[in-house]
Design an enzyme around this catalytic site. Structure first.
Site, PDB file in Angstrom:
ATOM      1  N   ARG A  87     -16.020  33.540  30.498  1.00 50.80           N
ATOM      2  CA  ARG A  87     -15.576  32.633  31.972  1.00 50.80           C
ATOM      3  C   ARG A  87     -14.774  31.827  31.339  1.00 50.80           C
ATOM      4  NH1 ARG A  87     -19.352  27.304  31.948  1.00 50.80           N
ATOM      5  NH2 ARG A  87     -17.226  26.069  31.937  1.00 50.80           N
ATOM      6  N   ARG A  91      -5.011  36.840  32.797  1.00 50.98           N
ATOM      7  CA  ARG A  91      -4.356  36.919  34.125  1.00 50.98           C
ATOM      8  C   ARG A  91      -3.122  38.052  33.800  1.00 50.98           C
ATOM      9  NH1 ARG A  91      -5.394  31.777  36.229  1.00 50.98           N
ATOM     10  NH2 ARG A  91      -6.950  31.017  37.336  1.00 50.98           N
ATOM     11  N   ARG A 150     -25.489  20.367  21.599  1.00 50.68           N
ATOM     12  CA  ARG A 150     -23.884  20.632  20.788  1.00 50.68           C
ATOM     13  C   ARG A 150     -23.711  19.153  21.386  1.00 50.68           C
ATOM     14  NH1 ARG A 150     -22.672  21.723  16.492  1.00 50.68           N
ATOM     15  NH2 ARG A 150     -20.457  22.116  16.680  1.00 50.68           N
ATOM     16  N   ARG A 164     -10.262  18.873  21.881  1.00 47.34           N
ATOM     17  CA  ARG A 164      -9.382  18.248  22.754  1.00 47.34           C
ATOM     18  C   ARG A 164      -8.524  16.996  22.392  1.00 47.34           C
ATOM     19  NH1 ARG A 164     -12.734  20.989  27.544  1.00 47.34           N
ATOM     20  NH2 ARG A 164     -14.383  19.766  26.990  1.00 47.34           N
ATOM     21  N   GLU A 222     -11.433  14.022  21.192  1.00 49.89           N
ATOM     22  CA  GLU A 222     -13.023  15.017  21.460  1.00 49.89           C
ATOM     23  C   GLU A 222     -13.364  15.747  20.862  1.00 49.89           C
ATOM     24  OE1 GLU A 222     -13.475  15.842  25.307  1.00 49.89           O
ATOM     25  OE2 GLU A 222     -14.549  18.217  24.837  1.00 49.89           O
ATOM     26  N   TYR A 246     -26.319  26.101  30.933  1.00 47.70           N
ATOM     27  CA  TYR A 246     -24.469  25.521  30.968  1.00 47.70           C
ATOM     28  C   TYR A 246     -24.508  25.613  32.935  1.00 47.70           C
ATOM     29  CZ  TYR A 246     -20.901  25.999  27.720  1.00 47.70           C
ATOM     30  OH  TYR A 246     -19.525  25.571  27.560  1.00 47.70           O
ATOM     31  N   ASP A 272     -21.924  24.048  35.700  1.00 50.24           N
ATOM     32  CA  ASP A 272     -20.761  23.195  35.948  1.00 50.24           C
ATOM     33  C   ASP A 272     -21.512  21.772  36.380  1.00 50.24           C
ATOM     34  OD1 ASP A 272     -18.820  23.752  34.725  1.00 50.24           O
ATOM     35  OD2 ASP A 272     -18.426  25.341  35.863  1.00 50.24           O
TER      36      ASP A 272
HETATM   37  P1  FAD Z   1     -26.604  14.387  33.595  1.00 45.20           P
HETATM   38  O1  FAD Z   1     -25.050  14.044  33.910  1.00 45.20           O
HETATM   39  O2  FAD Z   1     -26.386  14.426  31.953  1.00 45.20           O
HETATM   40  O3  FAD Z   1     -26.998  13.148  34.100  1.00 45.20           O
HETATM   41  C1  FAD Z   1     -28.563  13.095  33.422  1.00 45.20           C
HETATM   42  C2  FAD Z   1     -29.105  11.685  33.659  1.00 45.20           C
HETATM   43  O4  FAD Z   1     -30.482  11.978  33.212  1.00 45.20           O
HETATM   44  C3  FAD Z   1     -28.166  10.522  32.968  1.00 45.20           C
HETATM   45  O5  FAD Z   1     -27.840  10.225  33.202  1.00 45.20           O
HETATM   46  C4  FAD Z   1     -28.905  10.225  32.102  1.00 45.20           C
HETATM   47  O6  FAD Z   1     -29.255   9.174  31.667  1.00 45.20           O
HETATM   48  C5  FAD Z   1     -30.123  10.166  32.799  1.00 45.20           C
HETATM   49  N1  FAD Z   1     -32.046  10.282  31.911  1.00 45.20           N
HETATM   50  C6  FAD Z   1     -32.267  10.907  31.463  1.00 45.20           C
HETATM   51  N2  FAD Z   1     -33.072  11.167  30.015  1.00 45.20           N
HETATM   52  C7  FAD Z   1     -34.171   9.867  30.316  1.00 45.20           C
HETATM   53  C8  FAD Z   1     -34.893   9.279  31.039  1.00 45.20           C
HETATM   54  N3  FAD Z   1     -35.912  10.015  29.731  1.00 45.20           N
HETATM   55  N4  FAD Z   1     -34.837   8.349  30.902  1.00 45.20           N
HETATM   56  C9  FAD Z   1     -34.239   8.102  32.042  1.00 45.20           C
HETATM   57  N5  FAD Z   1     -33.389   9.028  32.119  1.00 45.20           N
HETATM   58  C10 FAD Z   1     -33.227   9.679  31.671  1.00 45.20           C
HETATM   59  N6  FAD Z   1     -18.384  20.692  35.376  1.00 45.20           N
HETATM   60  C11 FAD Z   1     -17.844  21.074  35.729  1.00 45.20           C
HETATM   61  O7  FAD Z   1     -17.802  21.327  36.525  1.00 45.20           O
HETATM   62  N7  FAD Z   1     -16.287  20.962  35.227  1.00 45.20           N
HETATM   63  C12 FAD Z   1     -15.373  20.116  34.144  1.00 45.20           C
HETATM   64  O8  FAD Z   1     -14.727  20.105  33.917  1.00 45.20           O
HETATM   65  C13 FAD Z   1     -17.422  19.872  33.390  1.00 45.20           C
HETATM   66  N8  FAD Z   1     -16.693  19.256  32.119  1.00 45.20           N
HETATM   67  C14 FAD Z   1     -17.265  18.878  31.748  1.00 45.20           C
HETATM   68  C15 FAD Z   1     -17.200  18.024  30.584  1.00 45.20           C
HETATM   69  C16 FAD Z   1     -17.967  18.030  29.253  1.00 45.20           C
HETATM   70  C17 FAD Z   1     -17.765  17.420  27.655  1.00 45.20           C
HETATM   71  C18 FAD Z   1     -19.490  18.278  29.200  1.00 45.20           C
HETATM   72  C19 FAD Z   1     -20.351  18.007  28.831  1.00 45.20           C
HETATM   73  C20 FAD Z   1     -19.869  18.506  30.742  1.00 45.20           C
HETATM   74  C21 FAD Z   1     -19.039  19.209  31.233  1.00 45.20           C
HETATM   75  N9  FAD Z   1     -19.256  19.114  32.532  1.00 45.20           N
HETATM   76  C22 FAD Z   1     -17.875  20.094  33.620  1.00 45.20           C
HETATM   77  C23 FAD Z   1     -20.236  19.934  33.214  1.00 45.20           C
HETATM   78  C24 FAD Z   1     -21.243  18.591  34.323  1.00 45.20           C
HETATM   79  O9  FAD Z   1     -21.174  17.103  33.205  1.00 45.20           O
HETATM   80  C25 FAD Z   1     -22.570  18.839  34.613  1.00 45.20           C
HETATM   81  O10 FAD Z   1     -22.593  19.347  35.141  1.00 45.20           O
HETATM   82  C26 FAD Z   1     -22.691  17.717  34.956  1.00 45.20           C
HETATM   83  O11 FAD Z   1     -22.420  16.581  35.054  1.00 45.20           O
HETATM   84  C27 FAD Z   1     -24.748  17.632  35.200  1.00 45.20           C
HETATM   85  O12 FAD Z   1     -25.575  16.395  36.525  1.00 45.20           O
HETATM   86  P2  FAD Z   1     -26.733  16.283  35.798  1.00 45.20           P
HETATM   87  O13 FAD Z   1     -27.259  15.084  36.545  1.00 45.20           O
HETATM   88  O14 FAD Z   1     -27.380  17.638  35.479  1.00 45.20           O
HETATM   89  O15 FAD Z   1     -27.342  15.905  34.349  1.00 45.20           O
HETATM   90  N1  UDP Z   2     -12.036  28.818  24.564  1.00 44.73           N
HETATM   91  C1  UDP Z   2     -11.269  28.888  23.361  1.00 44.73           C
HETATM   92  N2  UDP Z   2      -9.794  28.523  23.696  1.00 44.73           N
HETATM   93  C2  UDP Z   2     -10.083  27.420  24.372  1.00 44.73           C
HETATM   94  C3  UDP Z   2     -10.853  26.789  25.185  1.00 44.73           C
HETATM   95  C4  UDP Z   2     -12.143  27.509  24.946  1.00 44.73           C
HETATM   96  O1  UDP Z   2     -11.704  29.875  22.927  1.00 44.73           O
HETATM   97  O2  UDP Z   2      -8.222  26.197  23.600  1.00 44.73           O
HETATM   98  C5  UDP Z   2     -13.592  29.405  23.992  1.00 44.73           C
HETATM   99  C6  UDP Z   2     -14.703  28.495  23.569  1.00 44.73           C
HETATM  100  O3  UDP Z   2     -15.269  29.624  22.942  1.00 44.73           O
HETATM  101  C7  UDP Z   2     -15.943  27.691  24.464  1.00 44.73           C
HETATM  102  C8  UDP Z   2     -15.902  28.928  25.977  1.00 44.73           C
HETATM  103  O4  UDP Z   2     -13.879  29.488  25.693  1.00 44.73           O
HETATM  104  O5  UDP Z   2     -16.688  27.226  23.806  1.00 44.73           O
HETATM  105  C9  UDP Z   2     -15.606  28.048  26.772  1.00 44.73           C
HETATM  106  O6  UDP Z   2     -14.437  26.591  27.398  1.00 44.73           O
HETATM  107  P1  UDP Z   2     -14.566  26.193  28.172  1.00 44.73           P
HETATM  108  O7  UDP Z   2     -12.891  24.867  28.242  1.00 44.73           O
HETATM  109  O8  UDP Z   2     -13.829  27.310  29.668  1.00 44.73           O
HETATM  110  O9  UDP Z   2     -16.102  24.708  28.599  1.00 44.73           O
HETATM  111  P2  UDP Z   2     -16.416  23.755  28.039  1.00 44.73           P
HETATM  112  O10 UDP Z   2     -16.120  23.614  27.405  1.00 44.73           O
HETATM  113  O11 UDP Z   2     -15.773  22.985  29.475  1.00 44.73           O
HETATM  114  O12 UDP Z   2     -17.690  23.715  28.956  1.00 44.73           O
END
Ligand code: FAD
Ligand code: UDP
Length: 362
Positions: A171, A175, A248, A279, A299, A347, A349
């Site tokens: 992903r 470029r 994780r 990060r 992080e 996984y 977004d």
């Molecule tokens: P969640 O946001 O996990 O919501 C699930 C909810 O269910 C939670 O509030 C939880 O408390 C609740 N729940 C779970 N079990 C129970 C239970 N038994 N009873 C009551 N409530 C419960 N996506 C992007 O597009 N761009 C980004 O830059 C990006 N960065 C990310 C960075 C990190 C560190 C992480 C972890 C994810 C990132 N994502 C990003 C992905 C994004 O967070 C998710 O795609 C999105 O938030 C998922 O939404 P969801 O509703 O499926 O789950």
């Molecule tokens: N990655 C890397 N170096 C970086 C950023 C990302 O090697 O500086 C790799 C790493 O394996 C990571 C994957 O690219 O798990 C996807 O990273 P990205 O930031 O796109 O995903 P996110 O962690 O936000 O889900």
């Protein structure tokens, strides 16, 4: 029954379905075990700055319907993600582009110069890449792999790059232009006022009960609604009867600093093993917030242990097979629909999650 839908989880999946169901005239209750709405996109205002409490979230999408949907609630700013990578005392632009290549190799000025190096280094991989290390080297060569990928990836997944599947790295864009935009999508931005503002508007006039865990009273939950939308962890729903899925987690260490600008960018990746975090996020830069203070978050990747949050699915063969078995069970559950990152074990977004929730047959 008091409700048509009981929605377990107020993240983007739950909130999108709740909004749609309400619009169809259905009676909806949303519960969440946390003390706030929004799931992992939740932002909290600290010192006037919207802090991404569960890690940096940048909205990006190619789906017109998803972009129109989120923009119908809040305005998005024109933030473009362009992370910086630090290793020891060196600084590089991400994603891998001409700015990165010209700094890595001092004789690179043009795409042709960059390709000369990359193609030379790629030669060590013959045939289809078998793991993440081979995939990375065949993408950008060993020099960049060792400086910008190896350490970061091993910290993130706690595994040797030779033991990780190649798809993780696929992903990342490469470029041959001078362009630091991390994403290729048509639309990108941060909701003005933070993500909590977005989810609050989606859940406007919908009944929400916080600090309420579905598993604390399953029978009661089932007795009050015709249908359940479950967005929690897939394996937990079935009481881990087939075994535990691997996840994780992350540990966030947030600090308020009495300085205006700590690192000059919202996202700085630490790609080597000299520090344990992957990060550092400086939240004010997402919305260009003016303040004499700043809030930063370190992080730290972590194995998932009981009591922690599940952040990343581990989509290797072993876990995908187990998830498939659970998905089969899920499809047989009467009056329960499963959706979102945790319940689908994908996984996703943010835009994927919203798209799936918009398409869910209600
Ligand atoms: P969640 O946001 O996990 O919501 C699930 C909810 O269910 C939670 O509030 C939880 O408390 C609740 N729940 C779970 N079990 C129970 C239970 N038994 N009873 C009551 N409530 C419960 N996506 C992007 O597009 N761009 C980004 O830059 C990006 N960065 C990310 C960075 C990190 C560190 C992480 C972890 C994810 C990132 N994502 C990003 C992905 C994004 O967070 C998710 O795609 C999105 O938030 C998922 O939404 P969801 O509703 O499926 O789950
Ligand atoms: N990655 C890397 N170096 C970086 C950023 C990302 O090697 O500086 C790799 C790493 O394996 C990571 C994957 O690219 O798990 C996807 O990273 P990205 O930031 O796109 O995903 P996110 O962690 O936000 O889900």
């Amino acid at each position: 029954m008091k409700y048509d839908y009981l929605i377990v989880g107020s993240g983007l999946f739950g909130a999108t379905v709740a909004y749609r169901a309400k619009k169809l005239g259905k009676k909806v209750l949303v519960i969440d075990k946390r003390n706030h709405i929004g799931g992992n996109v939740y932002t909290e205002n600290i010192e006037g700055i919207n802090v991404h409490k569960y890690g940096a979230h940048i909205f990006h999408t190619d789906y017109n319907e998803v972009w129109d949907f989120v923009n119908s609630f809040v305005e998005f700013n024109r933030y473009t993600n362009s992370p910086i990578a630090r290793i020891n005392n060196e600084v590089y632009n991400l994603p891998f582009n001409m700015n990165t290549f010209s700094k890595i190799w001092s004789d690179v000025f043009t795409p042709e110069d960059a390709l000369k190096h990359i193609n030379e280094e790629r030669k060590e991989i013959t045939g289809e890449p078998k793991n993440l290390e081979e995939q990375a080297i065949s993408l950008v060569g060993r020099t960049i792999y060792e400086k910008l990928i190896k350490g970061y990836t091993e910290k993130q997944w706690n595994k040797d790059c030779k033991e990780l599947p190649a798809f993780i790295i696929k992903r990342l864009p490469v470029r041959l232009i001078y362009d630091n935009n991390y994403f290729n999508d048509k639309y990108q931005g941060i909701p003005v006022g933070g993500y909590t503002n977005l989810v609050e508007k989606m859940l406007n006039d919908i009944e929400v009960k916080l600090n309420t865990n579905y598993f604390d009273n399953i029978d009661y939950c089932k007795s009050i609604a015709k249908k359940i939308i479950y967005t929690g962890p897939l394996d937990e729903y079935f009481n881990y009867s087939l075994g535990k899925l691997e996840w994780r987690s992350l540990v966030f260490d947030t600090k308020i600093l009495n300085i205006e600008n700590y690192q000059g960018n919202a996202v700085v990746n630490y790609t080597g093993h000299e520090v344990e975090y992957t990060r550092v996020i400086e939240h004010k830069h997402f919305e260009n917030t003016s303040s004499s203070k700043t809030v930063i978050t370190y992080e730290y990747p972590s194995d998932y242990k009981n009591g922690m949050e599940r952040y990343y699915t581990v989509n290797d063969d072993k876990n995908n097979e187990l998830a498939d078995k659970y998905r089969k069970l899920a499809s047989k559950e009467k009056n329960v629909l499963f959706g979102g990152r945790l319940a689908e074990y994908k996984y996703y977004d943010m835009d994927d999650v919203i798209k799936k929730a918009l398409e869910l047959e209600l």
